[in-house]
Design a protein around this motif. Structure first.
Motif, PDB file in Angstrom:
ATOM      1  N   ASP A 253       0.823  -1.231   0.449  1.00 55.33           N
ATOM      2  CA  ASP A 253      -0.264  -0.375  -0.041  1.00 55.33           C
ATOM      3  C   ASP A 253       0.776   1.253   0.329  1.00 55.33           C
ATOM      4  O   ASP A 253       1.769   1.096  -0.004  1.00 55.33           O
ATOM      5  N   ASP A 254       0.375   2.289  -0.263  1.00 56.09           N
ATOM      6  CA  ASP A 254       0.497   3.715  -0.623  1.00 56.09           C
ATOM      7  C   ASP A 254       1.641   4.424   0.877  1.00 56.09           C
ATOM      8  O   ASP A 254       2.260   4.898   1.231  1.00 56.09           O
ATOM      9  N   VAL A 255       1.231   3.054   1.694  1.00 53.32           N
ATOM     10  CA  VAL A 255       2.209   3.343   3.099  1.00 53.32           C
ATOM     11  C   VAL A 255       3.093   2.720   3.745  1.00 53.32           C
ATOM     12  O   VAL A 255       3.563   2.913   4.515  1.00 53.32           O
ATOM     13  N   GLY A 256       3.442   1.943   2.489  1.00 56.12           N
ATOM     14  CA  GLY A 256       4.410   0.695   2.861  1.00 56.12           C
ATOM     15  C   GLY A 256       3.914  -0.560   3.277  1.00 56.12           C
ATOM     16  O   GLY A 256       4.921  -1.074   3.366  1.00 56.12           O
ATOM     17  N   ASP A 257       3.178  -0.690   3.649  1.00 55.64           N
ATOM     18  CA  ASP A 257       2.436  -2.004   4.365  1.00 55.64           C
ATOM     19  C   ASP A 257       2.561  -2.688   3.226  1.00 55.64           C
ATOM     20  O   ASP A 257       1.876  -2.837   1.962  1.00 55.64           O
ATOM     21  N   GLU A 258       3.268  -4.266   3.549  1.00 50.66           N
ATOM     22  CA  GLU A 258       2.698  -5.232   3.006  1.00 50.66           C
ATOM     23  C   GLU A 258       1.362  -5.959   2.659  1.00 50.66           C
ATOM     24  O   GLU A 258       1.487  -6.340   3.663  1.00 50.66           O
ATOM     25  N   HIS A 259       0.967  -7.009   1.820  1.00 52.39           N
ATOM     26  CA  HIS A 259      -0.344  -7.307   2.440  1.00 52.39           C
ATOM     27  C   HIS A 259      -0.215  -8.951   1.688  1.00 52.39           C
ATOM     28  O   HIS A 259      -1.668  -9.437   1.532  1.00 52.39           O
ATOM     29  N   GLY A 260       0.351  -9.273   1.094  1.00 53.67           N
ATOM     30  CA  GLY A 260       0.238 -10.570   0.554  1.00 53.67           C
ATOM     31  C   GLY A 260       0.911 -10.079  -1.295  1.00 53.67           C
ATOM     32  O   GLY A 260       1.062  -9.249  -1.563  1.00 53.67           O
ATOM     33  N   GLN A 261       0.413 -11.777  -1.518  1.00 53.79           N
ATOM     34  CA  GLN A 261       0.450 -11.606  -2.717  1.00 53.79           C
ATOM     35  C   GLN A 261      -0.960 -11.774  -3.105  1.00 53.79           C
ATOM     36  O   GLN A 261      -1.729 -12.647  -2.979  1.00 53.79           O
ATOM     37  N   VAL A 262      -1.052 -11.482  -4.564  1.00 54.58           N
ATOM     38  CA  VAL A 262      -2.641 -11.455  -5.884  1.00 54.58           C
ATOM     39  C   VAL A 262      -2.523 -12.794  -5.947  1.00 54.58           C
ATOM     40  O   VAL A 262      -1.812 -13.471  -6.540  1.00 54.58           O
ATOM     41  N   SER A 263      -3.686 -13.758  -5.275  1.00 53.83           N
ATOM     42  CA  SER A 263      -4.119 -14.980  -5.499  1.00 53.83           C
ATOM     43  C   SER A 263      -5.336 -14.678  -6.787  1.00 53.83           C
ATOM     44  O   SER A 263      -5.158 -15.603  -7.411  1.00 53.83           O
ATOM     45  N   ASP A 264      -5.874 -13.703  -6.718  1.00 58.69           N
ATOM     46  CA  ASP A 264      -6.765 -13.667  -8.317  1.00 58.69           C
ATOM     47  C   ASP A 264      -7.318 -12.310  -7.891  1.00 58.69           C
ATOM     48  O   ASP A 264      -7.104 -11.023  -7.182  1.00 58.69           O
ATOM     49  N   VAL A 265      -7.850 -12.149  -9.287  1.00 58.61           N
ATOM     50  CA  VAL A 265      -8.847 -10.416  -9.381  1.00 58.61           C
ATOM     51  C   VAL A 265      -9.917 -10.648 -10.503  1.00 58.61           C
ATOM     52  O   VAL A 265     -10.080 -11.337 -11.048  1.00 58.61           O
ATOM     53  N   THR A 266     -10.597 -10.529  -9.780  1.00 60.36           N
ATOM     54  CA  THR A 266     -12.425  -9.961 -10.006  1.00 60.36           C
ATOM     55  C   THR A 266     -12.684  -8.686 -11.106  1.00 60.36           C
ATOM     56  O   THR A 266     -12.320  -7.799  -9.868  1.00 60.36           O
ATOM     57  N   PHE A 267     -12.812  -8.749 -12.338  1.00 59.24           N
ATOM     58  CA  PHE A 267     -13.685  -8.161 -12.932  1.00 59.24           C
ATOM     59  C   PHE A 267     -14.692  -7.615 -13.684  1.00 59.24           C
ATOM     60  O   PHE A 267     -15.481  -8.837 -13.630  1.00 59.24           O
ATOM     61  N   ASP A 268     -15.264  -6.609 -13.917  1.00 54.60           N
ATOM     62  CA  ASP A 268     -16.975  -6.205 -14.868  1.00 54.60           C
ATOM     63  C   ASP A 268     -16.379  -7.193 -16.256  1.00 54.60           C
ATOM     64  O   ASP A 268     -15.291  -6.581 -16.845  1.00 54.60           O
ATOM     65  N   PRO A 269     -16.687  -8.330 -16.785  1.00 55.09           N
ATOM     66  CA  PRO A 269     -17.168  -8.277 -18.267  1.00 55.09           C
ATOM     67  C   PRO A 269     -17.292  -7.826 -19.304  1.00 55.09           C
ATOM     68  O   PRO A 269     -17.017  -7.723 -20.481  1.00 55.09           O
ATOM     69  N   ILE A 270     -18.327  -6.918 -19.034  1.00 60.78           N
ATOM     70  CA  ILE A 270     -19.049  -5.791 -19.615  1.00 60.78           C
ATOM     71  C   ILE A 270     -17.711  -4.530 -19.992  1.00 60.78           C
ATOM     72  O   ILE A 270     -17.182  -4.014 -20.536  1.00 60.78           O
ATOM     73  N   ASP A 271     -16.999  -3.954 -18.972  1.00 58.13           N
ATOM     74  CA  ASP A 271     -16.336  -2.702 -18.834  1.00 58.13           C
ATOM     75  C   ASP A 271     -15.149  -3.151 -18.379  1.00 58.13           C
ATOM     76  O   ASP A 271     -14.312  -1.991 -18.983  1.00 58.13           O
TER      77      ASP A 271
END
Length: 148
Positions: free
Chosen positions: A95-113
């Motif tokens: 994050d923009d204050v320097g904390d780590e949150h782990g690794q991205v395991s997946d990303v969801t998105f809107d298939p329309i836009d």
């Protein structure tokens, strides 16, 4: 909603001839939306299709009008995407204050836009897609919890 993991490898088909012109490899994300899809077509580095040139994005296939919408990389971001530098999956999240949150395991998105809806971190923590600031070669950057 659809996810990056579930769509990797699905065929990219043309509407005009119903031929497969490649398969989804990765996504180029800018400003919280999918800008382009990296299509692996058996060529050395693959090609791209702009999100706006996609006629339909389904669970089983991506449909484009014709194969002429496939193009080579047109900017530095896409050249970096060809080198897999901008892949979000399995990349660390800071994050923009320097904390780590782990690794991205997946990303969801809107298939329309193509709007990024959420990022799944590790085994199930979820961050709103509104927190996404950018994707770089080293990490996915998100807004800190107080800046939502």
């Amino acid at each position: 909603m659809t996810s990056f993991r579930s769509t990797r490898g699905i065929p990219v088909m043309t509407k005009s001839s119903a031929e497969q012109v490649g398969a989804v490899k990765h996504f180029v994300v800018t400003d919280g939306r999918i800008e382009a899809v990296h299509v692996d077509g058996g060529k050395k580095h693959g090609q791209f299709v702009r999100w706006t040139d996609i006629a339909a994005f389904g669970d089983d296939a991506v449909v484009v009008a014709d194969d002429d919408v496939l193009r080579d990389a047109s900017n530095d971001r896409e050249n970096r995407a060809l080198r897999d530098e901008l892949v979000m999956l399995d990349k660390r999240v800071l994050d923009d204050v320097g904390d780590e949150h782990g690794q991205v395991s997946d990303v969801t998105f809107d298939p329309i836009d193509g709007k990024i809806e959420s990022l799944t971190i590790g085994d199930g923590d979820t961050l709103s897609g509104d927190r996404l600031l950018g994707v770089g070669g080293y990490a996915v950057m998100v807004a800190g919890p107080d800046e939502r």
